[in-house]
Design a protein around this motif. Sequence first.
Motif, mmCIF file in Angstrom:
data_model
loop_
_atom_site.group_PDB
_atom_site.id
_atom_site.type_symbol
_atom_site.label_atom_id
_atom_site.label_comp_id
_atom_site.label_asym_id
_atom_site.label_seq_id
_atom_site.Cartn_x
_atom_site.Cartn_y
_atom_site.Cartn_z
ATOM 1 N N THR A 17 34.454 48.373 38.445
ATOM 2 C CA THR A 17 35.197 47.878 39.610
ATOM 3 C C THR A 17 34.372 47.080 40.609
ATOM 4 O OG1 THR A 17 34.834 49.991 40.769
ATOM 5 C CG2 THR A 17 36.841 49.785 39.458
ATOM 6 N N GLU A 18 33.047 47.157 40.559
ATOM 7 C CA GLU A 18 32.218 46.512 41.582
ATOM 8 C C GLU A 18 32.429 45.009 41.643
ATOM 9 O OE1 GLU A 18 30.263 45.908 44.691
ATOM 10 O OE2 GLU A 18 30.158 47.968 43.961
ATOM 11 N N PHE A 19 32.592 44.363 40.491
ATOM 12 C CA PHE A 19 32.671 42.907 40.475
ATOM 13 C C PHE A 19 34.091 42.392 40.245
ATOM 14 C CE2 PHE A 19 28.364 44.079 39.117
ATOM 15 C CZ PHE A 19 27.665 43.505 40.160
ATOM 16 N N LEU A 20 35.051 43.305 40.232
ATOM 17 C CA LEU A 20 36.459 42.916 40.145
ATOM 18 C C LEU A 20 37.083 42.996 41.537
ATOM 19 C CD1 LEU A 20 37.605 44.853 36.937
ATOM 20 C CD2 LEU A 20 36.757 42.512 37.105
ATOM 21 N N PRO A 21 38.129 42.225 41.801
ATOM 22 C CA PRO A 21 38.754 42.252 43.141
ATOM 23 C C PRO A 21 39.692 43.443 43.316
ATOM 24 C CG PRO A 21 39.877 40.659 41.756
ATOM 25 C CD PRO A 21 38.720 41.165 40.944
ATOM 26 N N VAL A 22 39.166 44.660 43.045
ATOM 27 C CA VAL A 22 40.009 45.860 43.111
ATOM 28 C C VAL A 22 39.409 46.955 43.992
ATOM 29 C CG1 VAL A 22 41.061 45.429 40.853
ATOM 30 C CG2 VAL A 22 38.967 46.803 41.008
ATOM 31 N N PRO A 246 47.032 39.738 37.714
ATOM 32 C CA PRO A 246 46.976 41.087 37.140
ATOM 33 C C PRO A 246 46.204 42.072 38.022
ATOM 34 C CG PRO A 246 46.579 39.451 35.437
ATOM 35 C CD PRO A 246 46.578 38.715 36.731
ATOM 36 N N PHE A 247 45.134 41.599 38.652
ATOM 37 C CA PHE A 247 44.362 42.473 39.540
ATOM 38 C C PHE A 247 45.152 42.802 40.808
ATOM 39 C CE2 PHE A 247 41.264 39.911 37.149
ATOM 40 C CZ PHE A 247 40.591 40.931 36.484
ATOM 41 N N ALA A 248 45.946 41.837 41.263
ATOM 42 C CA ALA A 248 46.765 42.068 42.455
ATOM 43 C C ALA A 248 47.779 43.174 42.198
ATOM 44 C CB ALA A 248 47.477 40.775 42.858
ATOM 45 N N TRP A 249 48.478 43.092 41.060
ATOM 46 C CA TRP A 249 49.473 44.119 40.740
ATOM 47 C C TRP A 249 48.813 45.476 40.516
ATOM 48 C CZ3 TRP A 249 54.045 43.308 42.234
ATOM 49 C CH2 TRP A 249 54.611 42.034 42.191
ATOM 50 N N TYR A 250 47.637 45.457 39.909
ATOM 51 C CA TYR A 250 46.913 46.719 39.728
ATOM 52 C C TYR A 250 46.575 47.339 41.083
ATOM 53 C CZ TYR A 250 43.137 49.973 38.800
ATOM 54 O OH TYR A 250 42.357 51.105 38.768
ATOM 55 N N ARG A 251 46.104 46.525 42.026
ATOM 56 C CA ARG A 251 45.772 47.017 43.370
ATOM 57 C C ARG A 251 46.993 47.659 44.028
ATOM 58 N NH1 ARG A 251 41.261 44.514 46.478
ATOM 59 N NH2 ARG A 251 42.487 45.230 48.238
ATOM 60 N N ILE A 252 48.130 46.992 43.910
ATOM 61 C CA ILE A 252 49.344 47.493 44.553
ATOM 62 C C ILE A 252 49.753 48.842 43.959
ATOM 63 C CG2 ILE A 252 51.813 47.048 44.871
ATOM 64 C CD1 ILE A 252 51.052 44.027 44.985
ATOM 65 N N VAL A 253 49.708 48.938 42.631
ATOM 66 C CA VAL A 253 50.091 50.200 41.965
ATOM 67 C C VAL A 253 49.087 51.305 42.290
ATOM 68 C CG1 VAL A 253 50.395 51.332 39.732
ATOM 69 C CG2 VAL A 253 51.331 49.046 40.110
#
Length: 265
Positions: A17-22, A246-253
């Motif tokens: 997760t460190e280098f992903l926008p999550v 995809p990262f945005a939807w993951y963050r929301i969930v």
Amino acid sequence: MQTFLEALLLGVVEGLTEFLPVSSTAHLMLVGDMLGFEGPPGKTFEIVIQLGAILAVCLVYWRRLWGATVGIPTDPRARAFVRNVILAFLPSMVAGALLYKYFQQMLGAPMVAAVALVVGGVAILVIERMAKRVRVSEVEDFTPRLALAIGLCQLVSMIPGVSRAGATIMGALVLGVERRAAAEFSFFLAIPTMLGATVYSLYKNWETTSFDGGAVIAVGFVAAFFAALIVVKAFVAFVGRHGFAPFAWYRIVFGGLMIALLLMR
């Protein structure tokens, strides 16, 4: 054995997760809390596993980093690369030193991180639709003003749950940077930012820092290194094909789940 397995899992979470926008901070807060993980005294475990993630970036991009370093005396593009990374790092260095206690207090507020995950996810979806005009496609072509502006965007990531990678990448997209260059610059900027945060955290927590659990720390470090190695290699190619939605939807969930769990306590 349970402690080692927990350290392994947290190391993998950090690396992935460190280098992903999550937001790695939000993930470590939730997973560590769910596991009831108790590492070595102080923040030694969290600090050292970040170094594992940094090492992964250095390994993947070692040719480019080495070329920029040795090319400073003779190569204008190498100097531009180094200049841009330093300029983007400066805002976080200053703000981190001045506001360290304030941001450390926020790390004890998981609800802040959960809400920031959801809000950040929505922001990514909006930015993905708006940021279409590309003006810069190489880190070496950034102007000093652009590099400093991206560094200022990174300041938002000091709020738990925002994500350092998310703040820098989305800020770069809004400012006209191409996706691949935005992601790579986020990786390069992570090196001094995370290294500086690590050194400063060790300095501030030195009296309570202990390496007695050296084996547990080592497990987390190695796990973070290999997990980050996979992410850094695959991330640029992934966003080139699928974008950041995809990262945005993951963050929301994930943020919504985190909020629900916190409210049920």
